[in-house]
Design an enzyme around this catalytic site. Sequence first.
Site, PDB file in Angstrom:
ATOM      1  N   ASP A  39       0.851  -1.192   0.000  1.00 26.29           N
ATOM      2  CA  ASP A  39       0.000   0.000   0.000  1.00 26.29           C
ATOM      3  C   ASP A  39       0.887   1.242   0.000  1.00 26.29           C
ATOM      4  O   ASP A  39       1.934   1.243   0.652  1.00 26.29           O
ATOM      5  CB  ASP A  39      -0.909   0.003   1.244  1.00 26.29           C
ATOM      6  CG  ASP A  39      -2.210   0.726   0.992  1.00 26.29           C
ATOM      7  OD1 ASP A  39      -3.281   0.096   1.062  1.00 26.29           O
ATOM      8  OD2 ASP A  39      -2.160   1.946   0.719  1.00 26.29           O
ATOM      9  N   TYR A 152     -10.465   7.717 -13.586  1.00 26.08           N
ATOM     10  CA  TYR A 152     -10.806   6.459 -12.914  1.00 26.08           C
ATOM     11  C   TYR A 152     -11.463   5.493 -13.907  1.00 26.08           C
ATOM     12  O   TYR A 152     -11.032   4.340 -14.044  1.00 26.08           O
ATOM     13  CB  TYR A 152     -11.741   6.763 -11.749  1.00 26.08           C
ATOM     14  CG  TYR A 152     -12.016   5.590 -10.838  1.00 26.08           C
ATOM     15  CD1 TYR A 152     -11.037   5.078 -10.007  1.00 26.08           C
ATOM     16  CD2 TYR A 152     -13.289   5.011 -10.808  1.00 26.08           C
ATOM     17  CE1 TYR A 152     -11.308   4.012  -9.156  1.00 26.08           C
ATOM     18  CE2 TYR A 152     -13.560   3.951  -9.956  1.00 26.08           C
ATOM     19  CZ  TYR A 152     -12.566   3.452  -9.137  1.00 26.08           C
ATOM     20  OH  TYR A 152     -12.840   2.403  -8.293  1.00 26.08           O
ATOM     21  N   LYS A 156      -9.502   2.282 -15.270  1.00 25.17           N
ATOM     22  CA  LYS A 156      -9.963   0.925 -14.962  1.00 25.17           C
ATOM     23  C   LYS A 156     -10.313   0.153 -16.236  1.00 25.17           C
ATOM     24  O   LYS A 156     -10.139  -1.066 -16.304  1.00 25.17           O
ATOM     25  CB  LYS A 156     -11.177   0.994 -14.032  1.00 25.17           C
ATOM     26  CG  LYS A 156     -10.838   1.456 -12.613  1.00 25.17           C
ATOM     27  CD  LYS A 156     -10.095   0.378 -11.838  1.00 25.17           C
ATOM     28  CE  LYS A 156      -9.928   0.729 -10.374  1.00 25.17           C
ATOM     29  NZ  LYS A 156      -9.268  -0.329  -9.602  1.00 25.17           N
TER      30      LYS A 156
END
Length: 359
Positions: A39, A152, A156
């Site tokens: 992360d 986004y 994606k």
Amino acid sequence: MTARLLLNSPIVVAGGAGFLGSHLCERLLAAGHAVVCLDNFSTGRRSNLEHLLESAPLTIQSWDIAEPLLLMGVTQIFNLACPASPPHYQADPIRTTMTSVRGAYNLLELARTNGVPLLQASTSEVYGDPTVHPQTEAYWGHVNPTGTRACYDEGKRCAESLCFDYQREHDVNVKVARIFNTYGPRMRVDDGRVVSNFIVQALQSKPLTIYGDGSQTRSFCYVDDLVEGLVRFMSAKEVLRTPVNLGNPEEFTILELADLVLELTGSRSRTVFQPLPSDDPTQRCPNIDLARRALGWEPRTTLRVGLERTIAYFDRVLAGEPRRRRSRAKLHAVDPNARVQPAPATLEPATRQAGHVQR
Ligand code: UDP
């Protein structure tokens, strides 16, 4: 990350310190797996996982997946690394695209070199403002490719195309999950999505901010149900050559959600109407026939029950507010029309981005 041989055959969860990722890590650890969480802590938090560190085989590695990495000996890879809330992913849109595309590429390379399956967290956003309703996986979508959500949506979509090219070119076992709106404990108070905003506003006796006229719809899936779907998808034997929708097919208007939050919190907050953000989809609801058939999966938690659990969580977080927080501003629901302060645009590894780490 230079070549590292991992001895306990872990599952890699990229984005494992985030809302969804931390629930997935917890679930995998409970099933007896070793887990490596990667992360960059742009929206994820160490505190989501710290309670697991002492008793479970969990490694937390600060890493930005936009950087190449080489780990050998992993058994499965989940790619959940990307901010998913509109104000957060729009705060640094170029970085969002890079995380989605370079991140998918780097993890697909990791899957290829290890010869292991990869589950890609895709999104209902690939359908844009859909003209087919409910959305089936066969629908190609209706996305504005140059708007403020495109970083986004298109990021994606590109990640999905990379996944299926790796399947065709390199025989990587890819599992592309199109995740619809998901909510539950561990969402950030400043997440900015509608469920957390409404609950925090109701608990703080502030007006609930309804964007547009509130007639737009969403279908809300409780996090435990979603995680169950991800785990089943990863362990499914059948190689699917299509994405799979994961979400709750019960559809609500935003006004209905506001009413339910007010009822369940007992709050006397009023509602205020604010401008609809650009390209905000007018309706969204998954067709989950494929998930039912191929994974034997469907959500079990009603919105009422899921909201009760989520309200209890935020109640605890807000009650602990004075002791825990350093800055008062951080624990308020996101001002819907304010932009989140972007993190510096950089593709440096997270280990070198002390400024990004949020605890
Ligand atoms: N929304 C709202 N008030 C808020 C936050 C969101 O009315 O405080 C609306 C938003 O415009 C959208 C829906 O709720 O129509 C879901 O928004 P969210 O950001 O949760 O997720 P999205 O599905 O848009 O990615």
